[in-house]
Design a protein around this motif. Structure first.
Motif, PDB file in Angstrom:
ATOM      1  N   ASN A  45      -2.214   7.781   7.441  1.00  0.00           N
ATOM      2  CA  ASN A  45      -3.269   6.890   7.445  1.00  0.00           C
ATOM      3  C   ASN A  45      -2.841   5.695   8.132  1.00  0.00           C
ATOM      4  O   ASN A  45      -3.587   4.707   8.935  1.00  0.00           O
ATOM      5  N   LEU A  46      -1.490   5.262   7.772  1.00  0.00           N
ATOM      6  CA  LEU A  46      -0.928   3.760   8.028  1.00  0.00           C
ATOM      7  C   LEU A  46      -0.654   4.027   9.674  1.00  0.00           C
ATOM      8  O   LEU A  46      -1.048   2.825  10.186  1.00  0.00           O
ATOM      9  N   ILE A  47      -0.193   5.038  10.053  1.00  0.00           N
ATOM     10  CA  ILE A  47       0.092   5.085  11.484  1.00  0.00           C
ATOM     11  C   ILE A  47      -1.307   4.766  12.240  1.00  0.00           C
ATOM     12  O   ILE A  47      -1.286   4.316  13.392  1.00  0.00           O
ATOM     13  N   GLU A  48      -2.444   5.597  12.072  1.00  0.00           N
ATOM     14  CA  GLU A  48      -3.567   5.629  12.719  1.00  0.00           C
ATOM     15  C   GLU A  48      -4.274   4.223  12.652  1.00  0.00           C
ATOM     16  O   GLU A  48      -4.783   3.645  13.479  1.00  0.00           O
ATOM     17  N   GLN A  49      -4.110   3.557  11.461  1.00  0.00           N
ATOM     18  CA  GLN A  49      -4.868   2.350  11.148  1.00  0.00           C
ATOM     19  C   GLN A  49      -4.167   1.075  11.852  1.00  0.00           C
ATOM     20  O   GLN A  49      -4.745   0.040  12.419  1.00  0.00           O
ATOM     21  N   GLU A  50      -2.601   1.058  11.869  1.00  0.00           N
ATOM     22  CA  GLU A  50      -1.967   0.017  12.528  1.00  0.00           C
ATOM     23  C   GLU A  50      -1.267   0.238  13.725  1.00  0.00           C
ATOM     24  O   GLU A  50      -0.358  -0.247  14.228  1.00  0.00           O
ATOM     25  N   ASN A  51      -1.503   1.377  14.465  1.00  0.00           N
ATOM     26  CA  ASN A  51      -0.733   1.831  15.614  1.00  0.00           C
ATOM     27  C   ASN A  51       0.601   1.746  15.414  1.00  0.00           C
ATOM     28  O   ASN A  51       1.285   1.324  16.331  1.00  0.00           O
ATOM     29  N   ILE A  52       1.192   2.295  14.392  1.00  0.00           N
ATOM     30  CA  ILE A  52       2.550   2.446  14.436  1.00  0.00           C
ATOM     31  C   ILE A  52       3.398   3.309  15.230  1.00  0.00           C
ATOM     32  O   ILE A  52       2.722   4.458  15.901  1.00  0.00           O
ATOM     33  N   GLU A  53       4.324   2.676  16.046  1.00  0.00           N
ATOM     34  CA  GLU A  53       5.065   3.408  17.133  1.00  0.00           C
ATOM     35  C   GLU A  53       6.213   4.236  16.589  1.00  0.00           C
ATOM     36  O   GLU A  53       6.647   5.198  17.236  1.00  0.00           O
ATOM     37  N   ILE A  54       6.738   3.569  15.609  1.00  0.00           N
ATOM     38  CA  ILE A  54       8.378   4.281  14.840  1.00  0.00           C
ATOM     39  C   ILE A  54       8.217   4.320  13.477  1.00  0.00           C
ATOM     40  O   ILE A  54       7.540   3.438  12.772  1.00  0.00           O
TER      41      ILE A  54
END
Length: 403
Positions: free
Chosen positions: A104-113
């Protein structure tokens, strides 16, 4: 490997009062780690904070605020992991909850790493998040020792760790010894990077030994030995108490013990049996731990194994030498400042402690400065951040080229 970072470490030795340099290309990074008191969680949290101070956007996902958490930057975010109990399970599904929250966090915040500290359960959850996440990311896994030298002895767990490491885009180890063990035990496509631990400037006690003792109401003329850990069997606390008892026969001194864990009560019983109870200061969990380190004369670290040994440099940066077992990554850290002994040799430990106490009396400034100089040359937060930024940049550049 650690030596290969020497030029970076020397160039990046930043005085405590100097503000962290802002990076030109900030990244979006999610950290997952153990939030309890312990070296891996402390290092992960301090690294996350240091990177945020340099301008990166860093999210730290955990069940609670980590032990050393401080809100140091408006680009540092804490996301609490909610793990619910379900009657159908024997225990709360922590790894599954972490995987879902990461996705969820990766998709919501566009996490790269995603930077996971420990293969199990943290990198394992990140690998699972890769399977359910709609957005790709790069996984960096830092190994601190336990998952390689303990968990990997379990055949079933070995398969899990091997899979996790092979699905990590980069594996980092905190010492040459741990990198070698990881390379021997697992068939990795790339030899692990080696990036040492560090002590953040803000965590150092700025005063003298005299000032630390004044604050702690300790005797200015006495000798103090010290040990800090999570009091597990691997730390061999009984060896520390027995060695102290031998030192105490020849020198008026006290032992300071910091931390909590399953071995506290048995060790207190041992101290009573040896008649040492009145000579041991049981501090428990202490947030201002470096004040105690600054007040001490000699640090004791007699673990069965330490991949690095964070307390070694936490003491070193305060000018305090260590007597440590000649195992794991500790010889790399202690070399030139302290003494090494064989595991279980309490007589040699006591003799080396007495030798260091004598050397301190004869030339206190020399020993103090030797420790500080090594800490400042090898274990600065600036250099460790630069080394991690190089890893992140390399991964993202490679990803962009192959996209």
């Amino acid at each position: 490997m650690i030596e290969s970072l020497q030029s970076q470490l020397n160039d990046a030795n930043t005085p405590p009062q100097q503000a962290a340099k802002k990076v030109a290309h900030p990244r979006k990074i999610a950290f997952v780690c153990n939030p309890k008191m312990g070296g891996s969680g402390i290092i992960a949290t301090e690294l996350a904070m240091a990177l945020a101070e340099r301008g990166h956007h860093v999210w730290l996902l955990a069940e609670k605020h980590p032990y050393s958490w401080r809100q140091v930057s408006d680009t540092l975010y804490f996301l609490k992991l909610e793990v619910n109990d379900y009657p159908v399970f024997e225990s709360a599904p922590h790894t599954l909850a972490l995987a879902g929250a990461l996705a969820n966090l990766i998709e919501q915040e566009n996490i790269e790493i995603v930077h996971a500290h420990y293969a199990v359960p943290y990198a394992a959850a990140a690998v699972m998040a890769k399977q359910i996440c709609k957005q790709p990311f790069q996984l960096v896994t830092t190994l601190h020792g336990t998952d390689v030298v303990k968990l990997a002895d379990d055949p079933a767990m070995h398969r899990v760790i091997d899979t996790v490491l092979n699905q990590s885009q980069r594996v980092i180890c905190v010492s040459d010894d741990l990198a070698q063990q990881t390379h021997q035990r697992f068939d990795l496509p790339v030899y692990p990077e080696v990036i040492a631990n560090f002590v953040p400037p803000g965590k150092m006690f700025a005063g003298s030994r005299q000032q630390a003792r004044e604050q702690l109401q300790l005797d200015q003329q006495a000798s103090y030995l010290i040990h800090a850990s999570n009091f597990r069997k691997i730390k061999r606390i009984p060896d520390i108490i027995k060695s102290f008892a031998l030192v105490r026969q020849q020198r008026d001194c006290q032992l300071i013990l910091l931390g909590e864990g399953p071995e506290v009560t048995p060790c207190q019983d041992l101290a009573v049996q040896l008649g040492m109870a009145d000579d041991i200061i049981w501090v428990g969990q202490e947030p201002n731990i470096n004040r105690w380190f600054a007040a001490a004369n000699v640090n004791l670290q007699l673990s069965d194994y330490e991949s690095f040994g964070l307390t070694l440099i936490e003491c070193m940066v305060q000018g305090v030498p260590t007597v440590a077992n000649n195992v794991g990554g500790m010889p790399e850290v202690v070399a030139g400042t302290g003494r090494l002994v064989t595991v279980g040799d309490i007589e040699a430990t006591a003799q080396n402690v007495l030798s260091l106490l004598d050397e301190q009396r004869q030339s206190p400034a020399e020993m103090h400065q030797r420790c500080i100089d090594k800490a400042n040359s090898n274990y600065t937060s600036e250099a460790v951040c630069i080394a991690h930024e190089a890893v992140y940049h390399g991964l993202l550049v490679t990803e962009a080229k192959t996209a």
